[in-house]
Design a protein around this motif. Structure first.
Motif, mmCIF file in Angstrom:
data_model
loop_
_atom_site.group_PDB
_atom_site.id
_atom_site.type_symbol
_atom_site.label_atom_id
_atom_site.label_comp_id
_atom_site.label_asym_id
_atom_site.label_seq_id
_atom_site.Cartn_x
_atom_site.Cartn_y
_atom_site.Cartn_z
ATOM 1 N N THR A 77 70.489 45.453 22.552
ATOM 2 C CA THR A 77 69.376 45.850 21.685
ATOM 3 C C THR A 77 69.294 45.011 20.421
ATOM 4 N N GLY A 78 70.315 44.207 20.149
ATOM 5 C CA GLY A 78 70.330 43.372 18.953
ATOM 6 C C GLY A 78 70.468 41.904 19.324
ATOM 7 N N PRO A 79 70.680 41.044 18.334
ATOM 8 C CA PRO A 79 70.842 39.612 18.608
ATOM 9 C C PRO A 79 72.018 39.367 19.554
ATOM 10 N N ARG A 80 71.913 38.303 20.316
ATOM 11 C CA ARG A 80 72.965 37.959 21.265
ATOM 12 C C ARG A 80 74.287 37.750 20.523
ATOM 13 N N GLY A 81 75.327 38.436 20.979
ATOM 14 C CA GLY A 81 76.637 38.328 20.354
ATOM 15 C C GLY A 81 76.893 39.349 19.277
ATOM 16 N N SER A 82 75.881 40.142 18.913
ATOM 17 C CA SER A 82 76.035 41.107 17.825
ATOM 18 C C SER A 82 76.825 42.340 18.250
ATOM 19 N N GLY A 83 76.884 42.592 19.559
ATOM 20 C CA GLY A 83 77.535 43.804 20.030
ATOM 21 C C GLY A 83 76.661 45.033 19.965
ATOM 22 N N SER A 84 75.352 44.853 19.746
ATOM 23 C CA SER A 84 74.420 45.981 19.680
ATOM 24 C C SER A 84 73.876 46.271 21.078
ATOM 25 N N PHE A 85 74.227 47.431 21.619
ATOM 26 C CA PHE A 85 73.825 47.832 22.967
ATOM 27 C C PHE A 85 73.493 49.319 22.965
ATOM 28 N N ARG A 86 72.783 49.721 24.000
ATOM 29 C CA ARG A 86 72.617 51.145 24.253
ATOM 30 C C ARG A 86 72.937 51.404 25.721
ATOM 31 N N PRO A 87 73.516 52.572 26.028
ATOM 32 C CA PRO A 87 73.837 52.886 27.420
ATOM 33 C C PRO A 87 72.580 53.073 28.254
ATOM 34 N N ILE A 88 72.654 52.666 29.500
ATOM 35 C CA ILE A 88 71.593 52.909 30.473
ATOM 36 C C ILE A 88 72.247 53.330 31.783
ATOM 37 N N GLY A 89 71.446 53.790 32.723
ATOM 38 C CA GLY A 89 71.969 54.201 34.021
ATOM 39 C C GLY A 89 72.168 53.021 34.951
ATOM 40 N N TRP A 90 72.929 53.256 36.000
ATOM 41 C CA TRP A 90 73.215 52.182 36.943
ATOM 42 C C TRP A 90 71.962 51.677 37.650
ATOM 43 N N THR A 433 82.420 37.154 25.343
ATOM 44 C CA THR A 433 81.423 36.694 26.310
ATOM 45 C C THR A 433 80.502 37.834 26.715
ATOM 46 N N ALA A 434 81.080 38.995 27.004
ATOM 47 C CA ALA A 434 80.250 40.151 27.372
ATOM 48 C C ALA A 434 79.327 40.555 26.233
ATOM 49 N N ALA A 435 79.773 40.364 24.994
ATOM 50 C CA ALA A 435 78.943 40.732 23.840
ATOM 51 C C ALA A 435 77.684 39.884 23.750
ATOM 52 N N MET A 436 77.641 38.750 24.451
ATOM 53 C CA MET A 436 76.460 37.896 24.441
ATOM 54 C C MET A 436 75.483 38.235 25.564
ATOM 55 N N ALA A 437 75.854 39.188 26.411
ATOM 56 C CA ALA A 437 75.061 39.473 27.602
ATOM 57 C C ALA A 437 73.823 40.308 27.288
ATOM 58 N N ASP A 438 72.856 40.202 28.184
ATOM 59 C CA ASP A 438 71.689 41.084 28.142
ATOM 60 C C ASP A 438 72.008 42.428 28.788
#
Length: 695
Positions: A77-90, A433-438
């Protein structure tokens, strides 16, 4: 994570399985009490490790119950590498990934997707199956600096690769760039070596460091980092000059011995001392000790496969084994025979990749032997992402690889990942690396999946004991994506179905293998006497004409590293830690406590010259970049050699993980790799060391 998010799936009791915290494949006993996994220890009845379990294996429950595990799919949800994410379903997560893969396939062709992996967790063949079915020739992994220089050298030289027959009680084991008692390769772990030593096996150790094994060895050759190929050729020279080779084997089963004899005349030990750092007399003594042994085996580690001569070292040592009569000999280097299941050779479904896609493999134009093995080259991948050469790569699917610290020139890797149109990462943790993912997909560890373990000596069952949050196995993820992309006919309905299908050729299913646990693969010897070698000539190719046809040297050579004297007076190399596995486990408390900081070792003379105190923080510099490490002053290395911890990052520092601060790969480059395999030069580069100001 809290404990309630871990669901135990088996009844109380002690259960047999196979550990996968590293590549060793040790038999393990998992103790379940009160509905909770309480202990993991070595299985004394497993012939692979006989009760031994390393510190990493003993920390398995810290991984299972760790509070930093990913448990739900995440959407950035934030810039790539920022570590900003929100949970979603599979379902949403897999739909989004599949949509991105479908878009790039439609707009740019299937080759615009790169599928990447880290060290193999027994799902490597699934990744290849997915990539081949999808149509991309681009699978990226550490093959170019790990096992594959040796594998491909063996295939081109004798049509196969070999492993040490420790149970055959070799008289001598030549350990080359391999600290076997501390780090373990697939299915051939240090206990096998140490058992053989207790039975009387002698060791010759080739290592820049005076390791514990070197202290126990009959001969220790402290090779200069990057000098391995010259040393191997000097040993071949010595054996031929002393007429200590196996005349019958050479005459009846090889091609090109006369060419070899002429070729190694330039590699006399006296002529190569400046390249190897080893006294000529010591080279001669060790070479003849090896050649005179009734049976000898060579254990080649990654230490010799991470420089520009990786392929040539591997070829030279295979040739040394052959001319001394040790190929496929009891107690020697035994040719691997597949166990008959749908496994390493057939599960990747290589035939599914359209013929026209093979030439598009990134790096195939230069590193043809790596491409033959099915792998893309990392520098070519970054070129395709950043410069669209020779075509654009827009999308990556990464399984279990912290690319930012594991590949040469990490700053360029970061730039490439930052430029991607879409990045999905499947991992246990939110690595840099995972922190940069979509999209981040949470996967289970080895205690959380049913798998077939295929090694040189056996086939075994790895059992699923627990479910952590919503984690899924890599196999389940790939099958889910395949179904969404219309590739479901090349996969199975369930992973349970796949396990049964893979074992069907040997008349078993997964339950039967689980009940039996361990199915030994019987060894046979000297197969070449009736079958020949699996080469075009039917012989062992000392001179490899196929390499000449590719434009490569048909005999092993030593090519000096292109040194940069301006970078400093010291030769930099690295060593694996017994407590970490490449970039893994620095977040596991019991392991991190044993090695809390990145360490660089230097000789007392170097420390005095630079004003470095033991235990102080220092700066290590090369190629205009600097990293920070803690000094350890030791006389176990040469005065002009430093040995640094590789692939370091700081999980406690959040999404960024401090990957720039102590990551040795910020100092390495991929501009001096070898032609055949494209191995990055991690060994023998110049560097400077100085105290950290105001440390």
């Amino acid at each position: 994570m809290t404990d309630p998010e871990v669901t135990t799936l088996v009844e109380d009791g002690v259960h047999r399985t196979v550990c996968r915290m590293c590549h060793g494949g040790c038999g393990a006993l998992v103790d379940v009490r009160g509905g909770r996994l309480t202990r993991v220890e070595g299985d004394p009845d497993n012939p692979n490790n006989r009760g031994f379990l390393c510190a990493k294996g003993r920390a398995s429950l810290d991984q299972l119950y760790g509070t930093d595990r990913l448990t739900r799919p995440l959407l950035r949800t934030g810039p790539r590498g920022s570590g900003s994410f929100r949970p979603i379903g599979w379902e949403e997560a897999l739909d989004r990934v599949a949509d991105a893969l479908d878009r790039t396939r439609t707009r740019h062709g299937p080759e615009s997707l790169v599928v990447a992996q880290g060290t193999d967790r027994n799902y490597q063949e699934w990744l290849f199956r997915f990539a081949n079915s999808y149509g991309t020739p681009n699978v990226l992994g550490p093959a170019h600096v790990c096992f594959y220089p040796r594998v491909m050298a063996g295939i081109l030289t004798m049509g196969a690769f070999t492993f040490c027959d420790y149970e055959g009680s070799p008289d001598v084991v030549l350990l080359w760039g391999c600290n076997k008692s501390m780090t373990h390769g697939d299915g051939v772990i240090g206990t096998r070596l140490l058992d053989a030593v207790r039975r009387g096996t002698r060791m010759i150790v080739v290592d820049p460091r005076r390791t514990a094994l070197a202290n126990r060895a009959q001969h220790h050759l402290p090779v200069r980092p990057g000098g391995d190929a010259a040393l191997a050729l000097a040993m071949i020279h010595t054996v031929i000059e002393a007429d200590a080779y196996d005349h019958d084997f050479v005459r009846d089963h090889t091609v090109g011995f006369e060419d070899l004899a002429d070729h190694v005349a330039a590699y006399a030990p006296e002529k190569t001392e400046h390249l190897t750092g080893v006294r000529a007399a010591d080279v001669r003594e060790a070479a003849l000790a090896y050649a005179s042994a009734p049976a000898a085996a060579i254990e080649l580690g990654t230490g010799a496969q991470q420089n520009r001569n990786s392929f040539h070292v591997s070829r030279a040592l295979a040739i040394l084994s052959a001319i001394c009569g040790n190929i496929d000999r009891r107690g020697g280097d035994v040719i691997f025979e597949p166990p008959g299941i749908i496994g390493r050779r057939t599960l990747p479904l290589t035939e599914a990749l359209p013929t026209e896609q093979h030439p598009k493999r990134l790096g195939a134009d230069r590193h043809r032997i790596l491409s033959m093995a099915g792998w893309a080259h990392p520098r070519a991948v970054w070129d395709a992402i950043l410069d669209h050469r020779p075509y654009p790569v827009t999308t990556m699917l990464v399984h279990g690889s912290n690319l930012l610290v594991n590949y040469a020139d990490s700053d360029r890797v970061h730039a490439a990942l930052d430029s991607l149109g879409f990045l999905a990462v499947a991992d246990l943790y939110l690595t840099p690396t995972a922190a940069m993912a979509d999209i981040v997909l949470p996967v289970g560890g080895w205690l959380e999946r049913d798998q077939i373990v295929e090694h040189a000596h056996y086939v075994a069952a790895r059992r699923r004991f627990a479910q952590v949050g919503e984690c899924r196995s890599d196999e389940e993820i790939l099958s889910g994506l395949a179904t969404r992309l219309g590739l479901g006919d090349t996969f199975w309905d369930t992973t349970a179905d796949s396990l049964d299908a893979r074992l069907a050729p040997i008349g078993m299913d997964f339950k039967a293998l689980t009940d039996q646990h361990y199915r030994a693969t019987p060894l046979t010897y000297e197969k070449y006497r009736t079958q020949g070698f699996a080469t075009r000539s039917g012989r062992f190719n000392i001179r490899c004409d196929a390499l000449r046809a590719f434009g490569y040297a048909p005999l092993p050579v030593h090519r000096p590293v292109a040194e940069r004297p301006e970078d400093g007076p010291y030769l930099l190399t690295s060593a694996h830690s017994p407590f970490f596995f490449n970039s893994e486990f620095r977040n596991l408390g019991p392991l991190r406590a044993k090695e809390p900081d990145p360490v660089v070792e230097l000789h007392p003379e170097a420390a005095a010259r630079e004003g470095v105190q033991d235990g102080a923080w220092v700066l290590v510099s090369a190629r205009g970049r600097t990293v920070r490490m803690r000094a350890r002053v030791t006389d176990t290395i040469a005065p002009d050699v430093v040995v640094a911890a590789a692939t370091w990052w700081y999980p406690e520092r959040g999404a960024d993980g401090g990957w720039r601060e102590s990551n040795l790969n910020r100092l390495t480059g991929d501009d001096d790799e070898n032609e055949e395999m494209g191995s990055s030069n991690f060994r023998g580069i110049r560097c400077a060391v100085r105290p950290e100001p105001d440390a």
